[in-house]
Design a protein around this motif. Structure first.
Motif, PDB file in Angstrom:
ATOM      1  N   ASP A 170       0.833  -1.207   0.000  1.00 22.50           N
ATOM      2  CA  ASP A 170       0.000   0.000   0.000  1.00 22.50           C
ATOM      3  C   ASP A 170       0.865   1.253   0.000  1.00 22.50           C
ATOM      4  O   ASP A 170       0.547   2.230  -0.674  1.00 22.50           O
ATOM      5  CB  ASP A 170      -0.942   0.011   1.203  1.00 22.50           C
ATOM      6  N   GLN A 171       1.982   1.226   0.743  1.00 21.60           N
ATOM      7  CA  GLN A 171       2.905   2.365   0.750  1.00 21.60           C
ATOM      8  C   GLN A 171       3.490   2.585  -0.643  1.00 21.60           C
ATOM      9  O   GLN A 171       3.587   3.714  -1.116  1.00 21.60           O
ATOM     10  CB  GLN A 171       4.040   2.146   1.758  1.00 21.60           C
ATOM     11  N   LEU A 172       3.873   1.490  -1.292  1.00 27.26           N
ATOM     12  CA  LEU A 172       4.405   1.573  -2.656  1.00 27.26           C
ATOM     13  C   LEU A 172       3.363   2.204  -3.577  1.00 27.26           C
ATOM     14  O   LEU A 172       3.668   3.127  -4.328  1.00 27.26           O
ATOM     15  CB  LEU A 172       4.802   0.185  -3.153  1.00 27.26           C
ATOM     16  N   LEU A 173       2.137   1.705  -3.515  1.00 25.80           N
ATOM     17  CA  LEU A 173       1.079   2.208  -4.393  1.00 25.80           C
ATOM     18  C   LEU A 173       0.689   3.651  -4.063  1.00 25.80           C
ATOM     19  O   LEU A 173       0.266   4.385  -4.944  1.00 25.80           O
ATOM     20  CB  LEU A 173      -0.138   1.288  -4.342  1.00 25.80           C
ATOM     21  N   PHE A 174       0.851   4.047  -2.813  1.00 22.23           N
ATOM     22  CA  PHE A 174       0.593   5.440  -2.442  1.00 22.23           C
ATOM     23  C   PHE A 174       1.635   6.345  -3.107  1.00 22.23           C
ATOM     24  O   PHE A 174       1.307   7.415  -3.606  1.00 22.23           O
ATOM     25  CB  PHE A 174       0.640   5.601  -0.915  1.00 22.23           C
ATOM     26  N   GLN A 175       2.897   5.893  -3.116  1.00 20.42           N
ATOM     27  CA  GLN A 175       3.981   6.680  -3.716  1.00 20.42           C
ATOM     28  C   GLN A 175       3.991   6.591  -5.241  1.00 20.42           C
ATOM     29  O   GLN A 175       4.381   7.538  -5.919  1.00 20.42           O
ATOM     30  CB  GLN A 175       5.332   6.217  -3.173  1.00 20.42           C
ATOM     31  N   HIS A 176       3.589   5.422  -5.769  1.00 18.66           N
ATOM     32  CA  HIS A 176       3.613   5.177  -7.216  1.00 18.66           C
ATOM     33  C   HIS A 176       2.298   4.498  -7.629  1.00 18.66           C
ATOM     34  O   HIS A 176       2.262   3.295  -7.853  1.00 18.66           O
ATOM     35  CB  HIS A 176       4.790   4.266  -7.600  1.00 18.66           C
ATOM     36  N   PRO A 177       1.210   5.254  -7.756  1.00 19.47           N
ATOM     37  CA  PRO A 177      -0.096   4.647  -8.058  1.00 19.47           C
ATOM     38  C   PRO A 177      -0.138   3.904  -9.388  1.00 19.47           C
ATOM     39  O   PRO A 177      -0.971   3.027  -9.589  1.00 19.47           O
ATOM     40  CB  PRO A 177      -1.067   5.822  -8.052  1.00 19.47           C
ATOM     41  N   GLU A 178       0.793   4.222 -10.290  1.00 21.59           N
ATOM     42  CA  GLU A 178       0.818   3.576 -11.598  1.00 21.59           C
ATOM     43  C   GLU A 178       1.596   2.258 -11.590  1.00 21.59           C
ATOM     44  O   GLU A 178       1.699   1.589 -12.620  1.00 21.59           O
ATOM     45  CB  GLU A 178       1.406   4.538 -12.643  1.00 21.59           C
ATOM     46  N   ALA A 179       2.146   1.855 -10.456  1.00 15.91           N
ATOM     47  CA  ALA A 179       2.956   0.637 -10.361  1.00 15.91           C
ATOM     48  C   ALA A 179       2.118  -0.621 -10.601  1.00 15.91           C
ATOM     49  O   ALA A 179       0.971  -0.716 -10.169  1.00 15.91           O
ATOM     50  CB  ALA A 179       3.632   0.556  -9.000  1.00 15.91           C
ATOM     51  N   THR A 180       2.730  -1.572 -11.317  1.00 18.90           N
ATOM     52  CA  THR A 180       2.100  -2.874 -11.569  1.00 18.90           C
ATOM     53  C   THR A 180       3.113  -3.972 -11.284  1.00 18.90           C
ATOM     54  O   THR A 180       4.288  -3.697 -11.042  1.00 18.90           O
ATOM     55  CB  THR A 180       1.627  -2.997 -13.029  1.00 18.90           C
ATOM     56  N   ASP A 181       2.688  -5.216 -11.343  1.00 19.89           N
ATOM     57  CA  ASP A 181       3.561  -6.395 -11.194  1.00 19.89           C
ATOM     58  C   ASP A 181       4.438  -6.311  -9.945  1.00 19.89           C
ATOM     59  O   ASP A 181       5.649  -6.517 -10.012  1.00 19.89           O
ATOM     60  CB  ASP A 181       4.434  -6.590 -12.433  1.00 19.89           C
ATOM     61  N   ILE A 182       3.834  -6.043  -8.815  1.00 23.80           N
ATOM     62  CA  ILE A 182       4.575  -5.903  -7.558  1.00 23.80           C
ATOM     63  C   ILE A 182       4.983  -7.289  -7.056  1.00 23.80           C
ATOM     64  O   ILE A 182       4.151  -8.195  -6.966  1.00 23.80           O
ATOM     65  CB  ILE A 182       3.732  -5.183  -6.502  1.00 23.80           C
TER      66      ILE A 182
END
Length: 84
Positions: free
Chosen positions: A38-50
């Protein structure tokens, strides 16, 4: 009080993720993996394939990154040949 937890423990997770086809890696914090993602997606909402690499061998991460870069290079070369 005896036997009670002293507080919430925050952990570090080493995650890889893609943004516009490029693979990135970084350390993210959370009480568990979901919070870290969630922290990653908060910083980079366009991120995929985590992907979580925290407990994986570093050679496995290097192999993943090499395969991804080779695939990306192959696609770029194919596109260049098609446009020529």
């Amino acid at each position: 009080m005896e036997g009670q937890p002293k507080g919430i423990q925050v952990h570090k997770f080493y995650l890889s993720y893609k943004i516009a086809g490029d693979v990135h890696t970084g350390w993210f914090y959370g009480v568990h993996i979901r919070f870290a993602k969630d922290q990653l997606l908060f910083q980079h909402p366009e991120a995929t394939d985590i992907m979580d690499w925290t407990y994986e061998k570093s050679k496995d991460l290097r192999s993943y990154l090499m395969k991804h870069n080779a695939l990306k290079l192959s696609i770029m070369l194919r596109l260049k040949e098609q446009s020529s």
